[in-house]
Design a protein around this motif. Structure first.
Motif, short mmCIF file in Angstrom:
data_model
loop_
_atom_site.label_atom_id
_atom_site.label_comp_id
_atom_site.label_asym_id
_atom_site.label_seq_id
_atom_site.Cartn_x
_atom_site.Cartn_y
_atom_site.Cartn_z
N ASN A 117 26.79 -54.13 32.79
CA ASN A 117 27.09 -53.74 34.16
C ASN A 117 25.89 -53.06 34.77
OD1 ASN A 117 27.61 -50.61 34.71
ND2 ASN A 117 28.24 -51.06 32.61
N THR A 118 25.71 -53.24 36.06
CA THR A 118 24.69 -52.51 36.81
C THR A 118 25.30 -52.11 38.14
OG1 THR A 118 23.76 -54.60 37.62
CG2 THR A 118 22.67 -53.57 35.75
N ARG A 119 24.81 -51.02 38.69
CA ARG A 119 25.41 -50.49 39.91
C ARG A 119 24.39 -49.68 40.70
NH1 ARG A 119 27.05 -48.31 35.32
NH2 ARG A 119 26.52 -46.15 34.88
N LEU A 120 24.67 -49.51 41.97
CA LEU A 120 23.90 -48.65 42.87
C LEU A 120 24.90 -47.77 43.59
CD1 LEU A 120 21.34 -47.78 44.47
CD2 LEU A 120 21.78 -49.71 46.01
N THR A 123 25.59 -41.05 47.48
CA THR A 123 26.34 -39.91 48.04
C THR A 123 25.32 -39.23 48.95
OG1 THR A 123 25.74 -38.56 46.10
CG2 THR A 123 27.91 -39.66 46.07
N SER A 124 25.05 -37.95 48.76
CA SER A 124 23.87 -37.37 49.40
C SER A 124 22.64 -37.73 48.56
CB SER A 124 24.01 -35.84 49.50
OG SER A 124 24.05 -35.27 48.21
N LYS A 125 22.91 -38.21 47.34
CA LYS A 125 21.87 -38.69 46.44
C LYS A 125 22.02 -40.20 46.27
CE LYS A 125 21.71 -34.31 43.91
NZ LYS A 125 21.78 -33.65 42.57
N GLN A 126 21.06 -40.79 45.57
CA GLN A 126 21.10 -42.24 45.34
C GLN A 126 20.59 -42.51 43.94
OE1 GLN A 126 17.60 -44.16 45.77
NE2 GLN A 126 18.73 -45.32 44.21
N TRP A 127 21.26 -43.42 43.22
CA TRP A 127 20.79 -43.77 41.89
C TRP A 127 21.33 -45.11 41.43
CZ3 TRP A 127 24.73 -40.37 42.89
CH2 TRP A 127 25.93 -40.57 42.24
N PHE A 128 20.62 -45.69 40.47
CA PHE A 128 21.05 -46.89 39.77
C PHE A 128 21.59 -46.50 38.40
CE2 PHE A 128 17.97 -48.72 42.73
CZ PHE A 128 18.59 -49.90 43.11
N TYR A 190 21.82 -46.61 31.00
CA TYR A 190 21.11 -45.67 31.85
C TYR A 190 22.00 -45.27 33.02
CZ TYR A 190 20.08 -49.76 34.84
OH TYR A 190 20.17 -50.86 35.63
N ASP A 191 21.80 -44.07 33.51
CA ASP A 191 22.56 -43.58 34.66
C ASP A 191 21.67 -42.62 35.43
OD1 ASP A 191 24.69 -43.49 36.33
OD2 ASP A 191 26.02 -42.36 35.01
N ASN A 192 22.01 -42.40 36.69
CA ASN A 192 21.25 -41.49 37.54
C ASN A 192 19.77 -41.84 37.57
OD1 ASN A 192 23.61 -39.85 38.02
ND2 ASN A 192 23.32 -39.02 35.97
N LEU A 193 19.46 -43.15 37.58
CA LEU A 193 18.07 -43.59 37.60
C LEU A 193 17.55 -43.57 39.03
CD1 LEU A 193 15.57 -44.74 36.17
CD2 LEU A 193 16.51 -47.04 36.59
N ASN A 194 16.63 -42.67 39.29
CA ASN A 194 15.95 -42.59 40.58
C ASN A 194 14.55 -42.08 40.29
OD1 ASN A 194 14.87 -42.00 43.08
ND2 ASN A 194 16.78 -41.21 43.93
N ASP A 201 13.02 -49.39 40.66
CA ASP A 201 14.32 -49.19 40.00
C ASP A 201 15.23 -50.40 40.22
OD1 ASP A 201 13.37 -46.69 39.33
OD2 ASP A 201 14.50 -45.63 40.88
N PHE A 202 15.17 -50.98 41.40
CA PHE A 202 15.98 -52.16 41.70
C PHE A 202 15.51 -53.35 40.85
CE2 PHE A 202 16.81 -55.74 44.92
CZ PHE A 202 18.09 -55.97 44.44
N ASN A 203 14.20 -53.53 40.75
CA ASN A 203 13.67 -54.64 39.95
C ASN A 203 14.02 -54.46 38.47
OD1 ASN A 203 12.54 -56.10 42.07
ND2 ASN A 203 10.62 -54.95 41.99
N PHE A 204 14.02 -53.23 38.01
CA PHE A 204 14.44 -52.98 36.63
C PHE A 204 15.91 -53.36 36.45
CE2 PHE A 204 16.48 -50.06 33.57
CZ PHE A 204 15.89 -50.54 32.41
#
Length: 278
Positions: A117-120, A123-128, A190-194, A201-204
């Protein structure tokens, strides 16, 4: 004018659907090559509070059950969970989340169950976030080495620290404390990847999806013609119980889907069609 974040969300969701199509087409082709035409069920679902998704379930002679879910949901977290999500307090509970989840349970006990699974999330923050892991019913050293060497190669293209870091996070995450055992042979998580570079990060994240398909097709083709026994099938059904226990008790994706009022059938698509407890 479209905001940068809107463009990012659009790019991510388009990729999740592109990956869904690639995986579905590859799995259906594999069924046709080694077995027969599989049964493919597709369903579009809407979320009352905002957004929705598409679920695809494949039933065949190679794949006993594959669930592929793509979703884009948005709205506001309830006060009871707002403190659990990074940045949700600062956004007054508002969020946006898009992602793809794939879970495959195989007919052959000699081919591992697979999850990706992958996700984006905003909130007030952003992460993959996301990952890949495999759950064999019978350990195979060649499979283990191939999986982890391929994952390391994919990770090293982006950051030489990613593989060992994300491997350890996967090992820690896919662990059943009440059984004191791992769910499978790991992978990466992985989580909270920014990193500060959204496109990197998107390409990863895109590479994670492509690497999953590369690995899984290789593993399937390696074992697909190997004969198996009813005793091995019985063992498979019992081992699947561990998969169910983890997803119901510990899986963050299951919990996130439930607390955001996602579609319950899509959330539970990861469950195997048959399972036993002794």
């Amino acid at each position: 004018m479209e905001k940068a974040t809107d463009t990012q969300k659009k790019l991510a969701v388009e990729w999740f659907y592109t990956l869904r199509d690639k995986v579905r087409e590859s799995f259906v082709l594999l069924e046709k090559q080694f077995a027969k035409e599989p049964k493919v069920n597709k369903r579009i679902w809407k979320r009352i509070d905002g957004g929705g998704g598409e679920s695809t379930i494949i039933y065949g002679d190679v794949f006993e059950k594959v669930g592929i879910n793509v979703s884009e949901v948005y709205g506001k977290f309830s006060d009871s969970v707002i403190n659990e999500i990074p940045g949700a307090n600062e956004s007054n509970g508002k969020f946006w989340a898009g992602g793809i989840s794939i879970v495959s349970h195989m007919q052959s006990p000699l081919i591992p169950a697979a999850h990706m699974n992958t996700r984006l999330i905003y909130t007030s923050k952003q992460w993959f976030g996301g990952g890949i892991d495999f759950t064999p019913m019978y350990y195979d050293e060649a499979d283990y080495q191939y999986i982890h060497n391929t994952l390391k190669t994919a990770c090293d293209k982006f950051n030489p620290e990613y593989y060992i870091k994300f491997k350890h996070q996967c090992d820690d995450y896919f662990f059943l404390p009440h059984r004191q055992e791992s769910r499978g042979i790991g992978g990466i998580f992985y989580d909270n990847l920014n990193s500060g570079d959204w496109h990197d990060d998107f390409n990863f994240t895109k590479a994670v999806g492509e690497t999953f398909l590369e690995i899984f097709l290789h593993i399937i083709k390696r074992h697909i013609n190997e004969p198996w026994t009813e005793a091995q099938r019985e063992h498979q059904l019992i081992r699947r119980g561990r998969y169910v226990e983890f997803n119901l008790l510990y899986d963050r994706g299951t919990r996130f889907g439930l607390i955001t009022n996602g579609n319950p059938d899509a959330i539970m698509m990861s469950m195997p069609p048959l399972v036993k407890w002794i």
